[in-house]
Design a protein around this motif. Structure first.
Motif, PDB file in Angstrom:
ATOM      1  N   TYR A  13       2.983   5.923  -2.903  1.00  0.00           N
ATOM      2  CA  TYR A  13       4.224   6.684  -3.337  1.00  0.00           C
ATOM      3  C   TYR A  13       5.085   6.027  -4.293  1.00  0.00           C
ATOM      4  N   PRO A  14       4.475   5.928  -5.610  1.00  0.00           N
ATOM      5  CA  PRO A  14       5.144   5.158  -6.715  1.00  0.00           C
ATOM      6  C   PRO A  14       6.665   5.656  -7.080  1.00  0.00           C
ATOM      7  N   SER A  15       6.633   6.843  -6.868  1.00  0.00           N
ATOM      8  CA  SER A  15       7.978   7.440  -7.180  1.00  0.00           C
ATOM      9  C   SER A  15       8.803   7.764  -6.271  1.00  0.00           C
ATOM     10  N   ALA A  16       8.699   7.319  -5.049  1.00  0.00           N
ATOM     11  CA  ALA A  16       9.487   7.352  -3.814  1.00  0.00           C
ATOM     12  C   ALA A  16      10.535   6.403  -3.976  1.00  0.00           C
ATOM     13  N   GLU A  17      11.715   6.668  -3.234  1.00  0.00           N
ATOM     14  CA  GLU A  17      12.851   5.401  -3.089  1.00  0.00           C
ATOM     15  C   GLU A  17      12.355   4.962  -1.607  1.00  0.00           C
ATOM     16  N   ILE A  18      11.991   3.669  -1.551  1.00  0.00           N
ATOM     17  CA  ILE A  18      11.628   2.959  -0.435  1.00  0.00           C
ATOM     18  C   ILE A  18      12.777   1.967   0.139  1.00  0.00           C
ATOM     19  N   SER A  19      13.512   2.425   1.378  1.00  0.00           N
ATOM     20  CA  SER A  19      14.511   1.426   1.808  1.00  0.00           C
ATOM     21  C   SER A  19      13.833   0.544   3.094  1.00  0.00           C
ATOM     22  N   MET A  20      14.500  -0.387   3.267  1.00  0.00           N
ATOM     23  CA  MET A  20      14.077  -1.311   4.411  1.00  0.00           C
ATOM     24  C   MET A  20      15.172  -1.673   5.424  1.00  0.00           C
ATOM     25  N   LEU A  21      15.069  -1.535   6.518  1.00  0.00           N
ATOM     26  CA  LEU A  21      15.969  -2.018   7.427  1.00  0.00           C
ATOM     27  C   LEU A  21      15.287  -3.044   8.236  1.00  0.00           C
ATOM     28  N   VAL A  22      16.269  -4.410   7.820  1.00  0.00           N
ATOM     29  CA  VAL A  22      15.649  -5.649   8.493  1.00  0.00           C
ATOM     30  C   VAL A  22      17.005  -6.625   9.037  1.00  0.00           C
ATOM     31  N   ALA A  52       0.893  -1.252   0.140  1.00  0.00           N
ATOM     32  CA  ALA A  52      -0.063  -0.126   0.007  1.00  0.00           C
ATOM     33  C   ALA A  52       0.893   1.310  -0.030  1.00  0.00           C
ATOM     34  N   LEU A  53       2.119   1.251   0.858  1.00  0.00           N
ATOM     35  CA  LEU A  53       2.798   2.384   0.631  1.00  0.00           C
ATOM     36  C   LEU A  53       3.551   2.498  -0.623  1.00  0.00           C
ATOM     37  N   ARG A  54       3.975   1.395  -1.179  1.00  0.00           N
ATOM     38  CA  ARG A  54       4.440   1.440  -2.538  1.00  0.00           C
ATOM     39  C   ARG A  54       3.687   2.347  -3.596  1.00  0.00           C
ATOM     40  N   ILE A  55       1.974   1.802  -3.478  1.00  0.00           N
ATOM     41  CA  ILE A  55       1.247   2.206  -4.448  1.00  0.00           C
ATOM     42  C   ILE A  55       1.010   3.697  -3.943  1.00  0.00           C
TER      43      ILE A  55
END
Length: 352
Positions: free
Chosen positions: A33-42, A28-31
């Motif tokens: 903000y389709p142009s945002a760069e999404i990083s994950m800390l896991v 849902a976050l990806r949809i």
């Protein structure tokens, strides 16, 4: 309300099941903000799960050491990752996990304090999330399914989930690998295969002698083949089981990666496990399953929320749910007998 976000960090230091249940929220976050760069800390153990989702542009690893000391080499890697995240200057960071204690909340506050995102969003568990600029209220005891809580959390940033179903993809090569492995192990396509996963967090493991008794009951009651699995670092459980069970089961001769495990679970006629990551894999794949619950929060993690083919074996205990990683008496799990779990399995097998 949506924001002008070009760089988003998702902090998710949970396990396999936690990340899988966060899938709809991350999507849902990806949809949104389709142009945002999404990083994950896991954590390192869920890297294959995040890769399978294909929703993050970048991934950073933070090594955890539950109940022990983090080795010095991992400390240096953690520091390097955090400093790199600080240099990226995120517009928003969102913490996807419950703050189970004040100490845990302070660690998240310290982490976000170093990274310095403009917006800090997360769950304000029992008012412990004082450091968040956007907060989703929740209590220690679950009142909703975990996936729904995650969706509420990303809703702080204006994301809405049209599809709330957790998901995973099994590549064809992994299905073919399991097909070949079955041939090696003498498992035919029409065999009834019962897969039992005996591992998981120490406090959530049904006693190993009970698993031995369950295997004996399954072999006596059904014409089936039983396969037993354990997670990385849990080979000692298999050794203990071999001394207790009167044979009657097989184990893979190699470790399975995440997608291979999912392919195997999908091919199973019945999957039995403790409250652990593979339990959620079975629920997502709609594989008939018996989920053995003890101290885990059933409201948050009940597989029946997403699978009508799941049965939960549980006995009410005055001390459950709890967040203990280790327990001296294991009362909640010891209360579950072999016959309790076998009865649940028998009901599913006879309804095939």
């Amino acid at each position: 309300m949506k924001y002008d976000l070009k760089k988003i960090l998702i902090v998710h230091l949970g396990g396999m099941g936690d990340v899988l249940l966060s899938g709809p929220a991350i999507r849902a976050l990806r949809i949104a903000y389709p142009s945002a760069e999404i990083s994950m800390l896991v954590t390192s153990k869920v890297v294959p799960v995040v890769e399978n989702m294909r929703l993050a542009d970048k991934m950073f690893v933070f090594d955890m050491c539950y109940g022990g000391v983090v080795p010095l080499a991992k400390v240096f890697r953690n520091v390097k990752a955090i400093l790199e995240l600080r240099r990226m200057r995120f517009d928003a960071a969102i913490n996807m996990r419950t703050l189970v204690s004040c100490a845990g909340a302070m660690k998240v506050a310290f982490l976000l304090g170093i990274i310095r995102p403009k917006i800090r969003a997360g769950r304000d568990t029992e008012k412990r999330g004082w450091f968040f600029t956007l907060k989703a209220s929740e209590g220690d005891l679950g009142t909703k399914y975990e996936a729904d809580l995650d969706i509420e959390t990303v809703g702080l940033l204006g994301a809405e989930a049209a599809d709330k179903r957790p998901f995973l993809d099994i590549p064809q090569k992994d299905t073919e690998y399991i097909d070949a492995k079955f041939m090696e192990l003498g498992i035919a396509g029409d065999d009834l295969l019962v897969v039992i996963h005996i591992g998981g967090m120490y406090s959530r493991r049904w006693p190993i002698e009970n698993f031995a008794g369950l295997i004996n009951r399954l072999n006596a009651g059904f014409s089936c083949k039983v396969m037993v699995l354990a997670g990385p670092g849990e080979k000692g459980l298999l050794e203990r089981l071999s001394r207790l069970a009167a044979g009657g089961y097989i184990t893979p001769d190699t470790d399975l990666d995440f997608c291979q495990l999912a392919a195997l679970i999908k091919r199973s006629g019945l999957f039995i496990s403790n409250d652990t990551g593979p339990m959620h894999v079975a629920a997502i794949l709609k594989t008939p399953q018996v989920a053995i619950f003890g101290p885990g929060d059933l409201t948050r993690f009940d597989p029946r929320n997403i699978s009508e083919r799941a049965v939960v074996a549980i006995k009410k205990s005055p001390c459950a749910p709890c967040n203990k990683e280790k327990c001296s008496d294991m009362e909640c799990l010891k209360a579950l007998s072999v016959e309790d779990v076998f009865g649940a399995a028998e009901g599913l097998l006879r309804s095939r």
